[in-house]
Structure formats: structure tokens, C-alpha cells
Design a protein around this motif. Structure first.
Motif, short mmCIF file in Angstrom:
data_model
loop_
_atom_site.label_atom_id
_atom_site.label_comp_id
_atom_site.label_asym_id
_atom_site.label_seq_id
_atom_site.Cartn_x
_atom_site.Cartn_y
_atom_site.Cartn_z
N PRO A 274 -60.60 -52.37 116.16
CA PRO A 274 -60.13 -51.57 117.30
C PRO A 274 -61.24 -50.82 118.05
O PRO A 274 -61.19 -50.78 119.29
N LEU A 279 -56.94 -55.24 119.23
CA LEU A 279 -55.68 -54.68 118.77
C LEU A 279 -55.81 -54.35 117.28
O LEU A 279 -56.66 -54.91 116.58
N PRO A 280 -54.94 -53.45 116.77
CA PRO A 280 -54.91 -53.25 115.32
C PRO A 280 -54.76 -54.61 114.61
O PRO A 280 -54.05 -55.50 115.11
N SER A 284 -53.38 -58.67 115.72
CA SER A 284 -54.50 -59.33 116.37
C SER A 284 -54.66 -60.76 115.86
O SER A 284 -54.91 -60.98 114.68
N HIS A 325 -60.93 -58.19 109.82
CA HIS A 325 -60.09 -58.06 111.02
C HIS A 325 -59.36 -59.38 111.29
O HIS A 325 -59.95 -60.45 111.24
#
Ligand code: QV4
Ligand code: CA
Length: 480
Positions: A274, A279-280, A284, A325
Motif C-alpha cells: 500500500p 490496494l491492501p 490486490s 503482497h
């Protein structure tokens, strides 16, 4: 909506772009299942218009919801889903419901299942859809006007009105048919061009997944929605996150900039997530390239790394797989070779798609690239599984374009993207021991065929010569 429903601790969705259903089934059994991949994104499965020269993009012009395309028919589709599930692999289908096929040089337009359509009259008898099911013709010119983006035509493609009940009913019927056939979810094409409120109604009427098809009874199918949002238009990807995950196109451009060293260097990877504008993680949907931006369609341009930039593409993909992520579903592109961006998949003179063949060294031939079989990528899929649910700790900026970090106490990577050799003592976080770098070699009979790394008291001395591939990875299972 946000959970891909992988079987066990698997990682990654491979986009087997333009593959035939039975080739996918075979790939699930012989490669993807045994190598701990999670799922496959298929090409568009419903009938599309036939365009002369058979470009890949004809599949984004639907004629009907019959499951008959160059990839195969419904029976083969069903066989693929079952065989992949038995191999531990989930199937996600690319779904195009924003629009229907555009007019072709001759009328009627003909589809891959033999259906006819009259696009200029908005008449698609094989569904059927008629004029009243479409928005009034206008073309999308101003991306700062959300109404135009949703209700006008993308590239001249007749735009369905998802606000109409009979349009919704047909779409829902199709999505539910796919659920009955055992799919785990969908890539929803062109979501930017559909109203979130209409998608909400449609998704909410899609059946839950069933125990009979190998899922937790009552769970929601996985949705990954294509919204290209680089921050400069009216439609924002945040509008769609309550509905499912959303494609993270800035991830694709930024990872390209970092590894190509355009306005960025590896130190940008320290706050990857982020803080970099993504996006979180839960929402994502990340990837290095996709079927559009690898050939100059969509967005991203020259920044994008593809199979054509082999070493950099692998390094960037290895990093994507090393970094948490994007959760357990980073997407890996699996391409066919092309020069002309319109060029379709490997095909014979009848226009039938030719199967990929596998060479004795495990690589693909017959025009298929099979990036997902490149050894570094396969090894990093395993790394991601071993380090699942751990965070990044011990990030070290060693020098310009030289970094390292740990994934909890389970894994460690170092990347050298400079033209200088890397030599440093860094945080390595793992329990004391000697570990084998899985990129330069393998642990064979308890010995390492590549570089060994000695971890003592959370530190290790590492060396990555500038002549090497520039990526080192060790994990609990590579301990000697
Ligand atoms: C042509 C003219 C138009 C004219 C029209 C009139 O260019 O100006 O209005 O004829 O009929 C193909 C051709 C395109 C042609 C169109 C209609 O390339 O030149 O228009 O057909 O005949 C893929 C390709 C498109 C292709 C389309 C349909 O990328 O080139 O269009 O398939 O075959 C935006 C969107 C995003 C989209 C991205 C490409 O926000 O949603 O553009 N990405 C997805 C898919 C993508 C697909 C579509 C959407 C459409 O990932 O692969 O487009 O389903 O950023
Ligand atoms: Ca639309």
C-alpha cells in the motif's frame, strides 16, 4: 469473492493463454499439480466471432454462451476441470459480458460454434440478445466521464446494458453453468466498463461453490476483476474491492520500472505494498505482465517486462513470488511467441490451435513459451509456499540496486540488479545452518550443486557476482 479456494498450501494462478482444454488438463496432471501451483486462468470459454487471420483478440468478441471455441467444447471443458481438480488445481474462466461481437466485413458474423449474428442490428439470435439489450451507440472518448466509460462502446464493441433484467439473467445463467461444471471463479473482463451496482446484483446471484465439486459447501467463487487504474481516470479500482479482488496494473508498471531502473531502483521494494500505491493485499491481484500489456494493448507501454526480456522478467517474477503482497494468488503469464501484436496462437492452416509439446529438458516447443516452466519461477513458487503467512523482516539496502530480505524465519532472498558484484554480511533470519541457494543450484543427496550460504546468529555473508543471474534464495527446506 477474495479467496481462490486453492487445494492445500498452493500458490499462484497461471494464465495458460489460448491453450486447449485438454492440454491444460495434461499440464495440471504432469506439471502444475506436482509443482505446487494453485490454479489456471483459461482463455474465454464461450463462443466468439471468427475474424479473418484468426487474431487472439477475436475471443474477446462473444457470439453466444455456448462453450465452444478453438480451445475445445463443453465436454472437453468439463474433463479439464475434473482432471485439474484431481491434480490439485483450480480453474478460473475469463468472462466477457460487457459487450458482444463487433461487425465483420461480411454479414452475418459467424461464431466458433457456427452461430450467426447481425452486430449492426444488435441481433445475436444464439443468446438471444436484441437491440433493446444494448446501450445506445456512442464511443468511449473521455475517460474522465464515468457514465461514458460504462455506457458507451469500448473499441466499437456493442455495449450490453447490465441494468436490464434479461441481460443479467443471461449472464447469471452462464456464470452458474460454469459453477455447475466445477470452476472456482472468474476473471471478469472490462469491469471498468460496467457499473459496480450491476455487478453486485449479478455476483450476488451466482451460486455458491459446492462440496460435490470439491469446495467448502456454500463458499463464494473467486472474482478477479479487470480494472486498469493507473490513477489518472475517473473510474477507481476501489469502487470494485467490495465485490472481489482487482487487477493491480500499477504493480505491473512499477515492477517494470524498478527492474529496468527507470526512475526507480531496488530500494523501492522496501515499502512494496500500500505505501507504493497498491490496494491492501487482500484485494490486490498482482502480475508482472498480462496478455494485453505484453503486446502493447491496455496500459503500461515500454515499462512492462515480458518473456522477451527473459532475465529481467525472471528476476522480477522471482521477486513477486518472494514478496507477500498479493497473497497466495499472484498471476503468472504463460505466453505463445509472437512478433505481430495481433498474431494468434500457434495454429495450422485450418486455424486449429496446435498443442504445445514438451522437450526432454522440460521446456515447451511448437511456438509456446511456457514461462511457468522456467526453473527459477517453479522454485520460487515453492519458496512462496514454504514462507506462506510470514512477513518481510530484515530488509537490507546493501548498495544501489542490491538488496536482501527475509520472510519471517523461513526464507531469505538477495537480489543484485547492479553491474557491480554484491558482497556483504546481512540479516538472514533463518536458524543456524548451511543452506543451498535454489536459484544457482539444487540440494541433491544432501549436497548443494550451487552456492551455499552459512547462517550464524541471524547473519550470513553472501556473494552474488555481477556475472551471475543476480538472485539468491534459501529457505527451510534447502537446508543441507
Ligand atoms: C475497431 C476500431 C474502432 C472502431 C471499431 C468499429 O479500432 O475504433 O470503433 O473497429 O467496429 C478489436 C480491435 C479493434 C476493433 C475492435 C472491434 O483491436 O481495433 O475496433 O476489435 O472490431 C481485446 C483487444 C482489442 C480488441 C478486443 C476485441 O485488446 O484490441 O479490439 O479484444 O476483439 C481498455 C479497457 C480494458 C481492455 C483494454 C484492452 O479498459 O478493459 O482496453 N482489456 C480487456 C481485455 C482485452 C480485450 C477487452 C478488454 C475487450 O483484456 O484483451 O480487448 O473485451 O484499457
Ligand atoms: Ca459497458
Amino acid at each position: 469473492q477474495w479467496d481462490p479456494h486453492f487445494i492445500g498450501n498452493r500458490q499462484g494462478i497461471v494464465h495458460l493463454f489460448e491453450w486447449k482444454w485438454l492440454d491444460i488438463a495434461d499440464e495440471c496432471e504432469t506439471f502444475l499439480g506436482p509443482n505446487n501451483f494453485g490454479g489456471v486462468q483459461t482463455s474465454v470459454a464461450n463462443e466468439n466471432v471468427i475474424i479473418s487471420g484468426r487474431p487472439w483478440y477475436e475471443r474477446y468478441q462473444p457470439m453466444s454462451f455456448k462453450l465452444e471455441t478453438r480451445s475445445g467444447n463443453e465436454k472437453e471443458f468439463r474433463e479439464m476441470v475434473v482432471r485439474c481438480r484431481n491434480a490439485g488445481i483450480r480453474i478460473y474462466v475469463d468472462v466477457v459480458v460487457n459487450h458482444m461481437a463487433a461487425s465483420q466485413p461480411s454479414t452475418p458474423a459467424i461464431g466458433t460454434a457456427g452461430s450467426e449474428a447481425y452486430p449492426s442490428d444488435r441481433w445475436y439470435p444464439a443468446v438471444p440478445f436484441n437491440k433493446s439489450d444494448f446501450n445506445t451507440a456512442c464511443s468511449i472518448e473521455n475517460y474522465n466521464d464515468p457514465k461514458q466509460v460504462r455506457d458507451c462502446e469500448l473499441a466499437g464493441l456493442p455495449d450490453l446494458d447490465q441494468g436490464r433484467k434479461d441481460v443479467r439473467d443471461k449472464i447469471i445463467e452462464y456464470l452458474n453453468h460454469l459453477i455447475d461444471l466445477g470452476v472456482a471463479g472468474y476473471r471478469m473482463d472490462a469491469c471498468k466498463h460496467m457499473w459496480p451496482k450491476d455487478l453486485r446484483v449479478i455476483y450476488s446471484r451466482v451460486k455458491p461453490l459446492s462440496k460435490q465439486n470439491g469446495f467448502v459447501q456454500g463458499s463464494r467463487p473467486f472474482f478477479f476483476q479487470e480494472v486498469i487504474d493507473l490513477g489518472n481516470e475517473a473510474v477507481k479500482r476501489q469502487e470494485y474491492i467490495s465485490l472481489g479482488t482487482v487487477t493491480e496494473f500499477t504493480y505491473s508498471t512499477q515492477i517494470g520500472m524498478v527492474f529496468r531502473k527507470i526512475e526507480r531502483d531496488l530500494s523501492a521494494l522496501k515499502n512494496w505494498g500500500p505505501p507504493s500505491g497498491f490496494l491492501p493485499s487482500r484485494y490486490s491481484f498482482v502480475f508482472v505482465c498480462n496478455h494485453d500489456n505484453q503486446r502493447g494493448h491496455g496500459s503500461g507501454g515500454d515499462m512492462i517486462l515480458t518473456y522477451k526480456d527473459k532475465d529481467l522478467f525472471i528476476k522480477a517474477s522471482a521477486f513477486m513470488l518472494a514478496h507477500p503482497h498479493g497473497g497466495n494468488h499472484p498471476r503468472l503469464m504463460s505466453s505463445f511467441y509472437f512478433d505481430d501484436p495481433s498474431q494468434g496462437p500457434p495454429q495450422n492452416s485450418n486455424g486449429d490451435i496446435i498443442s504445445r509439446e514438451i522437450e526432454s529438458n522440460g521446456t515447451c516447443s511448437n511456438g509456446w513459451v511456457c514461462e511457468h516452466r522456467w526453473p527459477e519461477i517453479v522454485k520460487m513458487v515453492k519458496f512462496r509456499a514454504i514462507t506462506d503467512k510470514t512477513v518481510v523482516i530484515g530488509f537490507t539496502n546493501i548498495a544501489k540496486n542490491q538488496i536482501s530480505f527475509c520472510r519471517g524465519r523461513k526464507g531469505f532472498v538477495a537480489i543484485n540488479n547492479s553491474d557491480q558484484p554484491l558482497s556483504a554480511t546481512v540479516n538472514a533470519c533463518l536458524p543456524n545452518g548451511v543452506y543451498c541457494d535454489v536459484i544457482s543450484g539444487d540440494k541433491v543427496d544432501g549436497k548443494c550443486t550451487g552456492t551455499s550460504v552459512n547462517v550464524r546468529a541471524g547473519k550470513a555473508h553472501i556473494e552474488i557476482p555481477s556475472s551471475s543471474f543476480g538472485f539468491l534464495a534459501i529457505h527451510l527446506e534447502s537446508r543441507l
